[in-house]
Structure formats: C-alpha cells, structure tokens
Design an enzyme around this catalytic site. Structure first.
Site, PDB file in Angstrom:
ATOM      1  N   ASN A  23      26.101 -10.999 -13.798  1.00  0.00           N
ATOM      2  CA  ASN A  23      24.961 -10.881 -12.888  1.00  0.00           C
ATOM      3  C   ASN A  23      24.546 -12.274 -12.428  1.00  0.00           C
ATOM      4  O   ASN A  23      24.022 -13.070 -13.206  1.00  0.00           O
ATOM      5  CB  ASN A  23      23.805 -10.178 -13.607  1.00  0.00           C
ATOM      6  CG  ASN A  23      22.609  -9.931 -12.701  1.00  0.00           C
ATOM      7  OD1 ASN A  23      22.137 -10.834 -12.006  1.00  0.00           O
ATOM      8  ND2 ASN A  23      22.100  -8.708 -12.720  1.00  0.00           N
ATOM      9  N   GLY A  25      22.198 -13.317 -10.501  1.00  0.00           N
ATOM     10  CA  GLY A  25      20.769 -13.608 -10.578  1.00  0.00           C
ATOM     11  C   GLY A  25      20.390 -14.087 -11.971  1.00  0.00           C
ATOM     12  O   GLY A  25      19.648 -15.066 -12.125  1.00  0.00           O
ATOM     13  N   LYS A  26      20.892 -13.397 -12.989  1.00  0.00           N
ATOM     14  CA  LYS A  26      20.612 -13.805 -14.371  1.00  0.00           C
ATOM     15  C   LYS A  26      21.219 -15.178 -14.674  1.00  0.00           C
ATOM     16  O   LYS A  26      20.578 -16.040 -15.280  1.00  0.00           O
ATOM     17  CB  LYS A  26      21.170 -12.779 -15.357  1.00  0.00           C
ATOM     18  CG  LYS A  26      20.433 -11.446 -15.372  1.00  0.00           C
ATOM     19  CD  LYS A  26      21.017 -10.540 -16.435  1.00  0.00           C
ATOM     20  CE  LYS A  26      20.290  -9.207 -16.484  1.00  0.00           C
ATOM     21  NZ  LYS A  26      20.795  -8.337 -17.563  1.00  0.00           N
ATOM     22  N   ASP A  83      19.801  -8.563 -22.394  1.00  0.00           N
ATOM     23  CA  ASP A  83      19.688  -7.234 -21.812  1.00  0.00           C
ATOM     24  C   ASP A  83      18.233  -7.100 -21.418  1.00  0.00           C
ATOM     25  O   ASP A  83      17.327  -7.364 -22.223  1.00  0.00           O
ATOM     26  CB  ASP A  83      20.094  -6.133 -22.792  1.00  0.00           C
ATOM     27  CG  ASP A  83      20.336  -4.820 -22.058  1.00  0.00           C
ATOM     28  OD1 ASP A  83      21.230  -4.797 -21.195  1.00  0.00           O
ATOM     29  OD2 ASP A  83      19.620  -3.837 -22.318  1.00  0.00           O
ATOM     30  N   LYS A 187       8.303 -18.315 -11.351  1.00  0.00           N
ATOM     31  CA  LYS A 187       8.844 -17.154 -12.049  1.00  0.00           C
ATOM     32  C   LYS A 187       9.280 -17.510 -13.464  1.00  0.00           C
ATOM     33  O   LYS A 187       8.973 -16.793 -14.424  1.00  0.00           O
ATOM     34  CB  LYS A 187      10.020 -16.567 -11.266  1.00  0.00           C
ATOM     35  CG  LYS A 187      10.586 -15.290 -11.886  1.00  0.00           C
ATOM     36  CD  LYS A 187      11.741 -14.735 -11.078  1.00  0.00           C
ATOM     37  CE  LYS A 187      12.309 -13.481 -11.724  1.00  0.00           C
ATOM     38  NZ  LYS A 187      13.497 -12.975 -11.001  1.00  0.00           N
TER      39      LYS A 187
END
Length: 208
Positions: A23, A25-26, A83, A187
């Site tokens: 992922n 984004g992660k 996760d 964020k």
C-alpha cells in the site's frame, strides 16, 4: 533491490526496516516519519519472490503479526507491518478489520466513501475511529505489537485531496478538517498510524 541486498544492509550500520505492505499510502507515511530518523524503509515491492500473504486474523493485531511474521519466516529478516482500518460506531464498528476489502478489494474508495455517506444520512451518531496495530518480528523472537487510535467523525461530504482511502470522509474536530485536507505533518501528528509508529520508533531506539 533483491532481498539478499536488504539482508546485507541490515547487518551493517544502516537501519533498514522492511514494511510488509504494498500500500503506497502506508509506505509513504512510514517513510515520512521514519526516514528522517535515519531508517531506510523498504516495502514488499522490494522483496522479490514473496508469496501472497493471507490475512485471516480476527483483529488488527493478529493481521499485523501475520504479515510481518510471513516476511520474517520467508526471508529470515526483521520486518514490521501494520494492519489498520476504520470503525464506524453506527455500523457496529464495521468495516473494521475488513476495511481494505469492504465492498470488494478493488472497489474504488471514492465509491466506498459515497456508500458510507449515503448510509449515514439522517444518522445522529457520526463517531468513528481509525485503528492501527504495528507488529515487529524477527527470527527467533516473539512478535511485539504497538497499537493506537484516533477518534473522529464521519463528514457530511468528501473533502481534500491529500491522504488516501477513507480520509476524505473522516472529519477530525480539533483541526476542523478531514484527514484528506491535512498536511502530512498535521496528519502524522495525530493519526492512528503516526502514534503507533512513534511507539515503535521509541522501542526500536531503546532496543538498538
């Protein structure tokens, strides 16, 4: 980079962390927080030959351990994995651990987010939270897990172009904006993943 190159690096002074995820984004969030501290962050895309990982845990912690342990077992190296997902109280804390696969793994998040907004019409309880569990694994060691959350609300419309996933419909009242409207610095300072990564980083620094 092939996996044996990473193993060599991990035996030097370089602090290499393999994140068991594809992922982007992660991975970007891990890199933005760990690379300034001197860590080299690699992803599953750098790991040639890694078999598919089956995430069949019932909790965020279980799935995080499954992913990190799979990399450790296959390549014989340290690994970390997170996760994470969204719990919406009006939905009985769904989608929860199924957040990535909810409504179909390949379904665009723009569609998933619109489904959330449609189902939330007329709903007075808009509370929700992001949850993150980060697991560290290494050969011959017991997994270590770091967890954290951020309490939010479901927005009334999608806003923002930053972030990824459900971020455009996740409203953070203290900042008066959605997660997708925040800068990376904003964020990371309050997010579930940011807080869990800081716990991991403190533990790694103490351990090393």
């Amino acid at each position: 980079m092939l996996y044996w190159d990473i193993i060599i690096n991990m035996k030097t002074e370089e602090k290499v962390i393999v994140v068991a995820s594809t992922n982007q984004g992660k991975i970007r969030e891990f890199r933005s927080m760990l690379e300034p501290e001197g860590y080299i962050v690699k992803s599953l895309a750098d790991m040639e030959g890694m078999p598919e990982i089956i995430e069949n845990g019932t909790t965020f912690s279980e799935n995080a351990v499954i992913k990190a342990q799979s990399v450790t077992d296959y390549f014989g190296i340290e690994a970390i994995s997170d996760d994470s997902g969204l719990e919406i109280d009006a939905f009985g804390r769904e989608p929860g651990v199924h957040s990535a696969r909810w409504l179909g793994h390949d379904t665009p998040y723009s569609y998933k987010n619109q489904v959330i907004l449609d189902r939330m019409k007329g709903e007075t309880n808009r509370t929700c939270r992001y949850v993150c569990a980060i697991a560290w694994t290494a050969p011959g060691k017991q997994p270590v897990v770091f967890e954290d959350t951020v309490e939010c609300e479901i927005a009334y419309e999608p806003k923002g172009e930053n972030g990824f996933g459900y971020d455009p419909v996740i409203w953070y009242p203290p900042f008066g904006k959605t997660m997708a409207e925040m800068s990376d610095e904003e964020k990371n300072s309050i997010s579930h993943r940011g807080k869990a990564i800081r716990k991991l980083e403190a533990w790694l620094n103490e351990k090393k």
